[in-house]
Design an enzyme around this catalytic site. Structure first.
Site, PDB file in Angstrom:
ATOM      1  N   LYS A  11       0.738  -1.247   0.035  1.00  0.00           N
ATOM      2  CA  LYS A  11       0.157   0.054  -0.016  1.00  0.00           C
ATOM      3  C   LYS A  11       0.920   1.472  -0.050  1.00  0.00           C
ATOM      4  CE  LYS A  11      -4.120  -2.370   2.121  1.00  0.00           C
ATOM      5  NZ  LYS A  11      -5.181  -2.091   3.231  1.00  0.00           N
ATOM      6  N   TYR A  51     -12.346  -2.045  -3.968  1.00  0.00           N
ATOM      7  CA  TYR A  51     -13.003  -2.201  -2.391  1.00  0.00           C
ATOM      8  C   TYR A  51     -14.589  -2.157  -2.443  1.00  0.00           C
ATOM      9  CZ  TYR A  51      -8.466  -2.052  -0.058  1.00  0.00           C
ATOM     10  OH  TYR A  51      -6.963  -2.407   0.292  1.00  0.00           O
ATOM     11  N   ARG A  87      -2.039 -14.050   4.593  1.00  0.00           N
ATOM     12  CA  ARG A  87      -2.639 -13.343   5.620  1.00  0.00           C
ATOM     13  C   ARG A  87      -2.015 -13.517   7.009  1.00  0.00           C
ATOM     14  NH1 ARG A  87      -7.394 -10.148   4.354  1.00  0.00           N
ATOM     15  NH2 ARG A  87      -8.000 -10.487   6.567  1.00  0.00           N
ATOM     16  N   THR A  93      -5.923  -6.888  10.736  1.00  0.00           N
ATOM     17  CA  THR A  93      -5.902  -5.611   9.991  1.00  0.00           C
ATOM     18  C   THR A  93      -5.421  -4.193  10.873  1.00  0.00           C
ATOM     19  OG1 THR A  93      -8.058  -6.574   9.149  1.00  0.00           O
ATOM     20  CG2 THR A  93      -8.130  -4.125   8.754  1.00  0.00           C
ATOM     21  N   ARG A 104       2.071  -5.925   9.418  1.00  0.00           N
ATOM     22  CA  ARG A 104       1.448  -5.027  10.027  1.00  0.00           C
ATOM     23  C   ARG A 104       1.811  -4.644  11.324  1.00  0.00           C
ATOM     24  NH1 ARG A 104      -4.390  -7.054   7.512  1.00  0.00           N
ATOM     25  NH2 ARG A 104      -4.672  -5.470   5.588  1.00  0.00           N
ATOM     26  N   ASN A 114      -1.956   0.353   6.431  1.00  0.00           N
ATOM     27  CA  ASN A 114      -1.548  -0.871   7.321  1.00  0.00           C
ATOM     28  C   ASN A 114      -0.735  -1.730   6.284  1.00  0.00           C
ATOM     29  OD1 ASN A 114      -3.740  -1.746   5.663  1.00  0.00           O
ATOM     30  ND2 ASN A 114      -4.793  -2.588   7.279  1.00  0.00           N
ATOM     31  N   HIS A 117      -2.255  -5.352   1.664  1.00  0.00           N
ATOM     32  CA  HIS A 117      -3.211  -6.118   1.395  1.00  0.00           C
ATOM     33  C   HIS A 117      -3.150  -7.488   0.908  1.00  0.00           C
ATOM     34  CE1 HIS A 117      -7.438  -7.053  -0.390  1.00  0.00           C
ATOM     35  NE2 HIS A 117      -6.908  -7.730  -1.424  1.00  0.00           N
ATOM     36  N   GLU A 128      -9.507 -10.675  -7.713  1.00  0.00           N
ATOM     37  CA  GLU A 128      -8.655  -9.563  -7.539  1.00  0.00           C
ATOM     38  C   GLU A 128      -7.563  -9.827  -8.524  1.00  0.00           C
ATOM     39  OE1 GLU A 128      -9.928  -8.972  -2.763  1.00  0.00           O
ATOM     40  OE2 GLU A 128      -7.810  -9.613  -3.342  1.00  0.00           O
TER      41      GLU A 128
HETATM   42  P1  IDP Z   1      -8.139  -6.488   5.493  1.00  0.00           P
HETATM   43  O1  IDP Z   1      -7.309  -5.825   4.716  1.00  0.00           O
HETATM   44  O2  IDP Z   1      -7.326  -7.123   6.783  1.00  0.00           O
HETATM   45  O3  IDP Z   1      -8.840  -7.526   4.805  1.00  0.00           O
HETATM   46  P2  IDP Z   1     -10.725  -5.383   5.602  1.00  0.00           P
HETATM   47  O4  IDP Z   1     -11.834  -5.312   6.731  1.00  0.00           O
HETATM   48  O5  IDP Z   1     -11.050  -6.041   4.211  1.00  0.00           O
HETATM   49  O6  IDP Z   1      -9.165  -5.523   6.169  1.00  0.00           O
HETATM   50  O7  IDP Z   1     -10.626  -3.847   5.359  1.00  0.00           O
HETATM   51  C1  IDP Z   1      -9.777  -3.238   4.031  1.00  0.00           C
HETATM   52  C2  IDP Z   1      -8.955  -2.191   4.410  1.00  0.00           C
HETATM   53  O8  IDP Z   1      -9.872  -1.065   5.000  1.00  0.00           O
HETATM   54  C3  IDP Z   1      -8.078  -2.464   5.654  1.00  0.00           C
HETATM   55  O9  IDP Z   1      -6.904  -3.105   5.346  1.00  0.00           O
HETATM   56  C4  IDP Z   1      -7.797  -1.273   6.167  1.00  0.00           C
HETATM   57  O10 IDP Z   1      -6.613  -0.398   5.044  1.00  0.00           O
HETATM   58  C5  IDP Z   1      -8.876  -0.466   5.869  1.00  0.00           C
HETATM   59  N1  IDP Z   1      -9.911  -0.463   7.222  1.00  0.00           N
HETATM   60  C6  IDP Z   1     -10.466  -1.564   7.713  1.00  0.00           C
HETATM   61  N2  IDP Z   1     -11.144  -1.242   8.819  1.00  0.00           N
HETATM   62  C7  IDP Z   1     -10.989   0.000   9.069  1.00  0.00           C
HETATM   63  C8  IDP Z   1     -11.362   1.131   9.939  1.00  0.00           C
HETATM   64  O11 IDP Z   1     -11.972   0.683  11.044  1.00  0.00           O
HETATM   65  N3  IDP Z   1     -10.760   2.323   9.714  1.00  0.00           N
HETATM   66  C9  IDP Z   1     -10.034   2.921   8.925  1.00  0.00           C
HETATM   67  N4  IDP Z   1      -9.785   1.910   7.683  1.00  0.00           N
HETATM   68  C10 IDP Z   1     -10.182   0.554   7.865  1.00  0.00           C
HETATM   69 MG    MG Z   2     -10.229  -7.702   3.183  1.00  0.00          MG
END
Ligand code: IDP
Ligand code: MG
Length: 140
Positions: A11, A51, A87, A93, A104, A114, A117, A128
């Protein structure tokens, strides 16, 4: 264990801090191979489509702004159990909840910025990967 392919993004917070090599070393050390890779600057439309599953979430707009704030590296990782392994190497996350030694935990700036992805299921991995790479771009 089945050989799988998964989709990975380094990212903008990580490309900005010149961390692409350090992050990819984690994948390679864990036995995943980078079988396709491209550095791009996502358009707003690409980020919103990528997204789309999160479009009703309160963080969606900020997330798309963040993902288009700088270059990213889109890539395909291949190896045994690649989807779950990726993962696991990335960690939770929210970096505050991520296990020690994960990408992370070690590199993320925030729950949003973070650093990486990774696809969360075989179906999403296929979707994807196809969004960014043609079959001929992937060389295993
Ligand atoms: P993941 O990347 O671990 O699969 P997801 O829930 O799919 O997590 O969320 C996608 C992306 O959205 C996260 O990697 C992060 O960059 C962002 N994100 C997720 N939850 C939050 C939040 O509560 N606040 C701000 N950004 C978030
Ligand atoms: Mg995700």
């Amino acid at each position: 264990m089945a050989v799988e392919r998964t989709f990975s993004i380094i990212k903008p917070d990580a490309t900005r801090r010149n961390l692409t090599g350090k992050i990819n070393a984690r994948f390679e050390e864990a036995g995943l191979r980078i079988v396709a890779q491209r550095r791009i600057w996502m358009t707003r439309q690409q980020a919103e489509q990528f997204y789309a599953v999160h479009k009703e979430r309160p963080f969606f707009k900020d997330l798309c702004t963040f993902m288009t704030s700088g270059p990213v590296v889109v890539q395909v990782l291949e190896g045994d159990n690649a989807i779950a392994k990726n993962r696991e190497i990335m960690g939770a996350t929210n970096p505050a909840n991520a296990a020690p030694g994960t990408i992370r935990k070690d590199f993320a700036e925030s729950i949003e910025a973070n650093s990486a992805h990774g696809s969360d299921s075989p179906d999403n991995a296929a979707i994807e990967i196809a969004y960014f790479f043609a079959g001929a771009d992937i060389v295993g």
